[in-house]
Design a protein around this motif. Sequence first.
Motif, PDB file in Angstrom:
ATOM      1  N   GLN A 165      -3.416  -0.854  37.689  1.00  0.00           N
ATOM      2  CA  GLN A 165      -3.625  -0.782  35.972  1.00  0.00           C
ATOM      3  C   GLN A 165      -2.590  -2.001  35.393  1.00  0.00           C
ATOM      4  N   ALA A 166      -1.293  -1.802  35.754  1.00  0.00           N
ATOM      5  CA  ALA A 166      -0.461  -2.846  35.143  1.00  0.00           C
ATOM      6  C   ALA A 166      -0.728  -4.155  35.381  1.00  0.00           C
ATOM      7  N   THR A 167      -1.220  -4.589  36.477  1.00  0.00           N
ATOM      8  CA  THR A 167      -1.855  -5.952  36.675  1.00  0.00           C
ATOM      9  C   THR A 167      -3.004  -6.127  35.792  1.00  0.00           C
ATOM     10  N   ASN A 168      -3.792  -5.415  35.724  1.00  0.00           N
ATOM     11  CA  ASN A 168      -4.977  -5.401  34.694  1.00  0.00           C
ATOM     12  C   ASN A 168      -4.721  -5.624  33.488  1.00  0.00           C
ATOM     13  N   ILE A 169      -3.457  -4.984  32.961  1.00  0.00           N
ATOM     14  CA  ILE A 169      -3.268  -5.203  31.544  1.00  0.00           C
ATOM     15  C   ILE A 169      -2.439  -6.744  31.526  1.00  0.00           C
ATOM     16  N   ILE A 170      -1.796  -7.142  32.335  1.00  0.00           N
ATOM     17  CA  ILE A 170      -1.430  -8.695  32.327  1.00  0.00           C
ATOM     18  C   ILE A 170      -2.625  -9.441  32.110  1.00  0.00           C
ATOM     19  N   LYS A 171      -3.628  -9.209  33.051  1.00  0.00           N
ATOM     20  CA  LYS A 171      -4.930 -10.053  33.165  1.00  0.00           C
ATOM     21  C   LYS A 171      -5.573  -9.837  31.629  1.00  0.00           C
ATOM     22  N   TYR A 172      -5.706  -8.623  31.100  1.00  0.00           N
ATOM     23  CA  TYR A 172      -6.345  -8.471  29.726  1.00  0.00           C
ATOM     24  C   TYR A 172      -5.589  -9.295  28.707  1.00  0.00           C
ATOM     25  N   VAL A 173      -4.340  -9.217  28.579  1.00  0.00           N
ATOM     26  CA  VAL A 173      -3.571  -9.674  27.676  1.00  0.00           C
ATOM     27  C   VAL A 173      -3.638 -11.465  27.953  1.00  0.00           C
ATOM     28  N   GLY A 174      -3.490 -11.787  29.043  1.00  0.00           N
ATOM     29  CA  GLY A 174      -3.510 -13.257  29.181  1.00  0.00           C
ATOM     30  C   GLY A 174      -4.993 -13.722  29.052  1.00  0.00           C
ATOM     31  N   ASN A 175      -6.006 -13.134  29.354  1.00  0.00           N
ATOM     32  CA  ASN A 175      -7.346 -13.514  29.006  1.00  0.00           C
ATOM     33  C   ASN A 175      -7.507 -13.900  27.510  1.00  0.00           C
ATOM     34  N   GLU A 176      -7.259 -12.650  26.869  1.00  0.00           N
ATOM     35  CA  GLU A 176      -7.286 -12.535  25.438  1.00  0.00           C
ATOM     36  C   GLU A 176      -6.626 -13.892  24.732  1.00  0.00           C
ATOM     37  N   VAL A 177      -5.330 -13.871  24.959  1.00  0.00           N
ATOM     38  CA  VAL A 177      -4.471 -14.902  24.518  1.00  0.00           C
ATOM     39  C   VAL A 177      -5.065 -16.194  24.667  1.00  0.00           C
ATOM     40  N   ALA A 178      -5.527 -16.307  26.022  1.00  0.00           N
ATOM     41  CA  ALA A 178      -5.981 -17.846  26.354  1.00  0.00           C
ATOM     42  C   ALA A 178      -7.507 -18.154  25.453  1.00  0.00           C
ATOM     43  N   VAL A 179      -8.079 -17.129  25.235  1.00  0.00           N
ATOM     44  CA  VAL A 179      -9.358 -17.368  24.336  1.00  0.00           C
ATOM     45  C   VAL A 179      -9.034 -17.717  22.945  1.00  0.00           C
TER      46      VAL A 179
END
Length: 328
Positions: free
Chosen positions: A103-117
């Motif tokens: 879940q923690a890894t998914n949080i990193i992915k989520y924030v990274g994807n959102e900020v990248a967009v």
Amino acid sequence: MLSECPICQNKYSTAAQVVVNGGDLSVNCPVCGQYDLSEEAWRDLLHPPKPAGHRLSDLCRARLSHRLRTGSGEDFSDRPDVRSEFVIKFIENGCTGPNPSEQATNIIKYVGNEVAVSGEPVPSLPIEFYAVVGAPNPEFAAQLALELVSRGLLSGVNASSKDGSGLININLTLDGWDSYEAEKRGRIAGNYGFMALQFNNDILDSFIKNSVKPAVKEATGYDLVDMRDIPRAGIIDNIMRAQIRDAAFVIVDLTHDNSGAYWEAGYAEGLGKPVIYTCEKTKFDEAKTHFDTNHCTTVLWSVENGDEFNLELIATLRRSLKLFPGAG
Ligand SMILES: [Zn+2]
């Protein structure tokens, strides 16, 4: 029009839009997203006054929400079509979902994807956040996010008050971006780990094939290959060198004192690859002095404790590859 999502029951959100078509439901839920639900699945499995045998726990419902958010392409096409067989199978499989470190890894992915967009920090954790990352509820997800801030992977302002508003202006730190990129690299097709071992040992072959390879793939996205997986014409030594050179990491099993495996380990070490050694536990206990355990990471396996071995191997791999180490 109904307004309660049959899966998350609006437990943590405002109303969903539910349209009844015949007996089937067409749902647009802020948490679960858009999906269709068969009349049978709704009536028999998800509707509140259901038989006790099929009473779904909050955790199981949260896991289902996560599945709908992320499951397209596996059980579902673009818009999940939830039928009884799927729900029954999901319950029978124990309503599994990501563990806290995933879940923690998914949080990193989520924030990274959102900020990248958007190029902007995430203003606040959205209502569907817990379902997207696979947490059991919003508080749990928010707590994990705070822990990532304290570990220096996320940045953000903790605006928690008695009303409980949580983290705002969320971004990845430089370390967080490193983890994000490492995680992404590991998921690109063609990235693999190379395994050196004694061939044609039934116990080792079946353990690697049926337990270790699937577990490594599932947890890290890396395929684990050995020379037998590479049907290519050419001089075998050259092919093997190329395979080791292009691998993200090398796992060397020393159980059978295979001299080829030792050679491959030395070659990989010389190239600066992460090399992880494995050995069957009784063999290691008996012949410990063969291995320089002060300098090498050796993960011990036994067929009886395969799951334990896989967990340790994956944790070791994630450290070696600088993947996010997890919250555990
Ligand atoms: Zn929902």
